[in-house]
Structure formats: structure tokens, C-alpha cells
Design a protein around this motif. Structure first.
Motif, PDB file in Angstrom:
ATOM      1  N   ASN A  68      28.908  31.331   5.334  1.00 52.06           N
ATOM      2  CA  ASN A  68      28.851  31.661   4.243  1.00 52.06           C
ATOM      3  C   ASN A  68      28.681  31.592   2.670  1.00 52.06           C
ATOM      4  O   ASN A  68      28.832  31.871   1.837  1.00 52.06           O
ATOM      5  CB  ASN A  68      30.085  32.789   4.373  1.00 52.06           C
ATOM      6  CG  ASN A  68      29.563  34.062   4.088  1.00 52.06           C
ATOM      7  OD1 ASN A  68      28.927  34.338   3.823  1.00 52.06           O
ATOM      8  ND2 ASN A  68      30.556  34.874   3.416  1.00 52.06           N
TER       9      ASN A  68
ATOM     10  N   GLU B  59      23.738  33.347   6.565  1.00 51.24           N
ATOM     11  CA  GLU B  59      25.134  34.501   6.547  1.00 51.24           C
ATOM     12  C   GLU B  59      25.481  35.049   5.308  1.00 51.24           C
ATOM     13  O   GLU B  59      25.339  36.307   5.479  1.00 51.24           O
ATOM     14  CB  GLU B  59      26.402  33.805   6.983  1.00 51.24           C
ATOM     15  CG  GLU B  59      27.862  34.457   7.650  1.00 51.24           C
ATOM     16  CD  GLU B  59      29.240  34.454   7.582  1.00 51.24           C
ATOM     17  OE1 GLU B  59      30.025  34.644   7.277  1.00 51.24           O
ATOM     18  OE2 GLU B  59      29.054  32.403   8.280  1.00 51.24           O
ATOM     19  N   TYR B  60      25.336  34.069   4.563  1.00 50.33           N
ATOM     20  CA  TYR B  60      25.261  34.747   3.256  1.00 50.33           C
ATOM     21  C   TYR B  60      23.712  36.190   3.133  1.00 50.33           C
ATOM     22  O   TYR B  60      24.537  37.235   3.094  1.00 50.33           O
ATOM     23  CB  TYR B  60      25.017  33.420   2.456  1.00 50.33           C
ATOM     24  CG  TYR B  60      25.308  34.427   0.426  1.00 50.33           C
ATOM     25  CD1 TYR B  60      26.423  34.535  -0.437  1.00 50.33           C
ATOM     26  CD2 TYR B  60      23.495  34.597   0.049  1.00 50.33           C
ATOM     27  CE1 TYR B  60      26.294  35.129  -0.940  1.00 50.33           C
ATOM     28  CE2 TYR B  60      23.732  35.014  -0.974  1.00 50.33           C
ATOM     29  CZ  TYR B  60      24.995  35.244  -1.775  1.00 50.33           C
ATOM     30  OH  TYR B  60      24.517  35.712  -2.716  1.00 50.33           O
TER      31      TYR B  60
END
Length: 236
Positions: A135, A141-142
Motif C-alpha cells: 500500500n 493497492e494504494y
């Protein structure tokens, strides 16, 4: 006169979404895949960079005997593997601009994303997302979390140790989600990125240090093979 930013466009369309049960999600391949200036050890396919580790990892896990060269045979080997195991590829970044021409996620500006949530709604067989990284800013994922937020959805923690596992409920229609029958659960696994830039992060993990102490020959590729095996072989 200030130079014009490099337009880094993803050269590959999403692969095998109709059949996939698992989806590999990263950001962008190195800029040379956009310009077509490939090295002879590159494969003109998703994650085909000779500097990347995804295919060497899968090669070791599944004993694939892959070729690492710019040939149709090398592409076909990878396509065959993905089709056999119903694994799709859909990197989340469609394009970005760069002032420095490299493969750094942090260097991406004016990022345009693919509608990953829309793909998940359209292709109902997908139950697992395998993020090629965590992340950190501008990671897959971010960006996915930002897309979920736009749909008033969020990831719930399943396991907060590396590799971190989350899940979320995706509505199956446009009606308010009031009962479980109107949604499906999708799991996400944030694997250690299969790139050299992530080696420092691997080296800082206590689990890696412990294994390295037991076996001095153990390296960061070995660690990824061990980590990826469980999630790529699960339910295959």
C-alpha cells in the motif's frame, strides 16, 4: 526550454478476464515496453522485463521451463500457464507521465487508472486479487483503495502481517447492499513486489532475517518463491 514529460502508456490490454478466478494487479512495465526498445532477454508480454522476478518466481514454483527471450514461444509459454490456471492480469495504471524515464512508481504523475472495480463487477469469476506490491504511495493497492473509496467500499483486514490479506464485499447489482446474496467476497493479497527495488524491504523483514540466519545462501528471490507459492497454488 523545459522538456515535455514522457507519456508512459501501458502496452498490454488486460489478459484473460473472462475466465480468471485470480487477478494479478501491478502498475506499469518499464518505459522501454511502451517505446518498444526491448532487450533481447525481455519477453513482449505482461511482466516480461528481464529485470523482473514474477516469471522466475512462477518458473520455480511450477517448474515451467520458461524461455527468457523476445520470441513468440516465450509469450505462448506464459499465456498457456495463465490460461491453465485461470489467472488474469490487469495492471491498474493505464498511463502516467514521467519527468524522469524510469520504472519508479513514485515517479508517476498525472496517473490515469483502469476501472478495476468495473472489471470485477463485469467478470464474476474473479475472487482473488494478487497485488504486486503493498500500500505504498502509487502502488497497486494504494490506487485500488482510492477506487474503492469512490464506490463507498473499503478493505477489511484478514491478516496484517506480510503478505497482508484483506477482503471486501462487492455488490453484484446497483441496488443497495442489504443482504449477502447481493454481493460477493473478494480477497486481496499484497505480495512483496517482484522487483529489485523491493529487496531492501524484504531484507528488513524479521521473517527473512530468521531464514537467512538459518541458511546464509537464502536470498530475496527464495523468500518471494516461498511467499508466492501459497497464493498461486491455492485452489489451483
Amino acid at each position: 526550454m523545459e522538456s515535455k514529460p514522457f507519456k508512459h502508456i501501458h502496452p498490454y490490454e488486460p489478459f484473460l478476464l473472462e475466465e480468471a478466478t485470480k487477478l494479478i494487479v501491478g502498475t506499469l512495465p518499464p518505459p522501454r515496453f511502451t517505446t518498444g526498445d526491448l532487450k533481447k532477454e525481455d519477453v513482449d508480454f505482461c511482466y516480461g522485463s528481464c529485470n523482473g522476478m514474477l516469471w522466475p518466481i512462477l518458473d520455480r514454483i511450477f517448474d515451467l521451463g520458461l524461455k527468457y527471450e523476445t520470441t513468440f514461444e516465450a509469450i505462448l509459454q506464459r499465456e498457456t500457464f495463465l490460461r491453465k490456471h485461470k489467472i488474469g492480469v490487469c495492471d491498474i495504471v493505464a498511463s502516467a507521465e514521467r519527468t524522469k524515464i524510469d520504472a519508479s512508481d513514485l515517479g508517476m504523475q498525472n496517473v490515469e487508472l483502469r476501472d478495476l472495480v468495473g472489471y470485477l463487477k463485469k467478470y464474476g469469476n474473479i475472487h482473488t486479487i494478487l497485488f504486486m506490491g503493498g500500500n505504498s504511495k502509487n502502488g497497486p493497492e494504494y490506487f485500488f483503495r482510492k477506487q474503492l473509496k469512490e464506490h463507498n467500499l473499503k478493505l477489511d483486514v484478514v491478516n496484517d502481517e506480510v503478505p497482508r490479506i484483506h477482503q471486501f464485499e462487492l455488490p453484484t447489482d446497483s441496488k443497495p447492499m442489504s443482504v449477502r446474496a447481493q454481493s460477493r467476497t473478494i480477497k486481496t493479497i499484497s505480495l512483496t513486489a517482484p522487483s529489485g527495488t523491493a529487496n531492501r524491504a524484504v531484507g528488513s523483514l524479521q521473517a527473512y532475517k530468521d531464514l537467512k540466519t538459518k541458511d546464509p545462501k537464502f536470498n530475496t528471490l527464495d523468500f518471494r518463491v516461498m511467499q508466492y507459492r501459497d497464493f498461486f497454488m491455492d485452489s489451483l
